[in-house]
Design an enzyme around this catalytic site. Structure first.
Site, PDB file in Angstrom:
ATOM      1  N   GLY A 249     -24.620  -9.871  16.712  1.00 25.32           N
ATOM      2  CA  GLY A 249     -23.327  -9.411  16.228  1.00 25.32           C
ATOM      3  C   GLY A 249     -22.330  -9.286  17.357  1.00 25.32           C
ATOM      4  O   GLY A 249     -22.419  -9.984  18.376  1.00 25.32           O
ATOM      5  N   GLU A 271     -27.913 -10.720  20.883  1.00 22.50           N
ATOM      6  CA  GLU A 271     -27.194 -11.996  20.813  1.00 22.50           C
ATOM      7  C   GLU A 271     -25.791 -11.669  20.321  1.00 22.50           C
ATOM      8  O   GLU A 271     -25.591 -11.325  19.147  1.00 22.50           O
ATOM      9  CB  GLU A 271     -27.913 -12.965  19.879  1.00 22.50           C
ATOM     10  CG  GLU A 271     -29.246 -13.421  20.435  1.00 22.50           C
ATOM     11  CD  GLU A 271     -29.892 -14.526  19.620  1.00 22.50           C
ATOM     12  OE1 GLU A 271     -29.244 -15.014  18.663  1.00 22.50           O
ATOM     13  OE2 GLU A 271     -31.035 -14.893  19.927  1.00 22.50           O
ATOM     14  N   GLY A 273     -21.178 -11.931  21.042  1.00 22.98           N
ATOM     15  CA  GLY A 273     -20.067 -12.839  20.792  1.00 22.98           C
ATOM     16  C   GLY A 273     -19.859 -13.854  21.900  1.00 22.98           C
ATOM     17  O   GLY A 273     -20.536 -13.864  22.930  1.00 22.98           O
ATOM     18  N   CYS A 305     -20.432 -17.340  16.487  1.00 28.39           N
ATOM     19  CA  CYS A 305     -20.348 -16.943  17.903  1.00 28.39           C
ATOM     20  C   CYS A 305     -20.218 -18.148  18.802  1.00 28.39           C
ATOM     21  O   CYS A 305     -19.775 -18.018  19.954  1.00 28.39           O
ATOM     22  CB  CYS A 305     -21.563 -16.100  18.280  1.00 28.39           C
ATOM     23  SG  CYS A 305     -23.137 -16.985  18.149  1.00 28.39           S
ATOM     24  N   GLU A 399     -12.531 -13.188  21.256  1.00 29.62           N
ATOM     25  CA  GLU A 399     -13.195 -13.976  20.217  1.00 29.62           C
ATOM     26  C   GLU A 399     -12.375 -13.884  18.941  1.00 29.62           C
ATOM     27  O   GLU A 399     -12.024 -12.791  18.486  1.00 29.62           O
ATOM     28  CB  GLU A 399     -14.607 -13.453  19.992  1.00 29.62           C
ATOM     29  CG  GLU A 399     -15.436 -14.289  19.037  1.00 29.62           C
ATOM     30  CD  GLU A 399     -16.859 -13.774  18.916  1.00 29.62           C
ATOM     31  OE1 GLU A 399     -17.782 -14.601  18.808  1.00 29.62           O
ATOM     32  OE2 GLU A 399     -17.055 -12.541  18.917  1.00 29.62           O
TER      33      GLU A 399
END
Length: 504
Positions: A249, A271, A273, A305, A399
């Site tokens: 996330g 894991e 951005g 991502c 992002e």
């Protein structure tokens, strides 16, 4: 800027109604091998993202429900760890067979629950199948190594053992494959799992998976699926019964999880951005570069991502690249993803739409120019190409998670590398060039954990090490043999085969 209806937009009204027959998991959690209600009766309505109409419901867990789920997983973990590898491998292959036979069901649900086109849903099913088959092979991997010892008669072994109970929190963008990426190898290596899927996608990313594994014969308790809101996620990460937390996330939430896990000395795998660069060199095939650029930024509404959020283009080809990228964006049909011919569906939520709109408006106010797109109606955002961006714009540094492609011109390969590396993220970059060896050399100068030459940033294969550096990840890697290290820990075991004389 054009609105969605002015260029290739379909409204969602034309789709046929679907059955309202409740599923066995409707309004439920999956604890102890059964679909059960949340302790306090809370539920979460799941929306069809294109129509914004109820699709179903899931239970919404409280911290007490999470307590119950972890306790059940802990009870099941020891027996599952003692199960022989062949049984675990056979179970995963059976799950794969059942997923393949139910692929249409999963695809239909992913389209409606995530707002993605069917091709993306089919990729998720295919990717989940790859993860299951890779993990089935991993179940039989060598997990011990004989070590040399100075002591006569001492047998010394380094062996890998399961961690125990693994807490998993998954996102809404690829709910099936990102859950399976952890579930399959974690189960293959003998762990029990407590899965909290996103409240946006608790069906295809959670309860339907529970039904799939249960139907394949997974022993009760080995997998718990506990949808819920933030309080449920915090209860899972803080729970003393979880040996590890895997989270996929945002970087902001990942930082909070890392802080909490660090205070508890708990293993984490994050894991997170990315703000990924696509570098187009002056010797690139521009038709190929445009195709790579469009897919890298617009695929699934830019909500991945590994989306390209920064296009860095050498000046000799800049104008032609921008024109080609804009032309491709203009041809994409936006609308109901369940309709044939649709290229992009809706953004996941009003919050995500508003954030994308604010980032774009801020850039335009600061001097950027929308070459194509920019319009948004409801949750449907046109694929957008923006030029004139500068390194201090939030549209460039953050992002985006929307189908927006900011493009910057540079004068040299050196400048391209410097601009690409000027970010807190470190997930993936891609380079388009007519000289693959030049691309390979440039890739090794980039600060990302993954790099691709003459291909999209949006690559993910079950056998490859996937993960990020810095603000893009913490912990190990997912994929292939990396999973053996991720979901087990080393134990040193010795056996002394002859008496030893000690000083006292």
């Amino acid at each position: 800027a054009p609105t969605p209806h002015s260029r290739h937009h379909r409204t969602p009204e034309a789709r046929m109604p679907t059955s309202s027959t409740p599923s066995p998991w409707d309004g439920s959690l999956f604890i102890g091998g059964a679909f059960v209600p949340a302790e306090n009766g809370r539920t979460c309505v799941v929306l069809d993202k294109a129509r914004q109409e109820p699709l179903g419901s899931a239970g919404s867990a409280s911290p007490a429900d999470m307590d119950r789920a972890v306790a059940q997983a802990a009870l099941a973990a020891r027996d599952w760890a003692a199960t022989d590898f062949g049984t675990r491998a056979d179970l995963l292959r059976t799950v794969a067979e059942r997923l393949r036979s139910r692929s249409d069901e999963f695809c239909d649900l992913i389209v409606r629950e995530t707002g993605s086109i069917r091709g993306k849903a089919e990729y998720e099913v295919s990717g989940a199948l790859d993860e299951l088959h890779q993990a089935a092979g991993l179940a039989g991997a060598a997990t011990s190594e004989t070590l040399p010892s100075r002591a006569p008669g001492r047998e010394s072994v380094a062996e890998r053992v399961p961690l125990g109970v693994i807490g998993v929190i998954t996102p809404w963008n690829f709910p099936l494959v990102l859950a399976m990426r952890v579930l399959a190898p974690a189960l293959a290596t003998g762990n029990a799992v407590v899965l909290k899927p996103s409240p946006h996608t608790p069906l295809s990313g959670g309860l339907l998976l529970a039904d799939l594994f249960a139907s394949a014969g997974l022993p009760a308790g080995v997998l718990q699926v506990v949808p819920g809101e933030q309080d449920a996620g915090e209860a899972l990460t803080a729970h003393p019964g979880t040996a590890m937390v895997h989270f996929t996330g945002s970087s902001a939430v990942g930082r909070a999880i890392a802080r909490d896990a660090g205070s508890r000395l708990k293993k984490v795998s994050l894991e997170l951005g990315g703000n990924n660069s696509l570098i187009v060199l002056e010797d690139a095939d521009l038709d190929q570069a445009g195709a790579i650029g469009a897919w890298s930024s617009f695929h699934y509404q830019g909500q991945t991502c590994i989306t390209a959020g920064r296009h860095i283009v050498l000046r000799p080809v800049y104008d032609r690249y921008v024109a080609d990228l804009a032309a491709r964006a203009a041809r994409i049909t936006v609308g109901d993803p369940a309709e044939d011919g649709t290229g992009l569906g809706p953004l996941i939520s009003t919050q995500q739409r508003d954030r994308a709109r604010d980032l774009l408006a801020g850039a335009v106010e600061a001097g950027a120019h929308v070459v194509e797109g920019g319009g948004c109606e409801g949750l449907f955002h046109r694929p957008t190409v923006v030029t004139g961006v500068t390194p201090d714009m939030a549209l460039w540094t953050e992002e985006i998670f929307a189908p927006i492609a900011p493009v910057m011109v540079v004068d040299s390969e050196e400048e391209a590398v410097a601009v690409a590396n000027e970010t807190e993220y470190g997930l993936v970059d891609a380079i388009v060039t007519g000289d693959p060896e030049r691309g390979r050399r440039l890739a090794r100068r980039l600060g990302s954990a993954m790099a691709h030459v003459n291909d999209t940033t949006c690559l993910d294969e079950a056998g490859a090490p996937f993960g990020g550096r810095r603000a893009s990840g913490l912990g190990g890697r997912s994929g292939g043999e990396s999973n053996l290290h991720e979901y087990t820990e080393l134990r040193w075991l010795t056996v002394q085969h002859q008496p030893v004389a000690y000083p006292y």
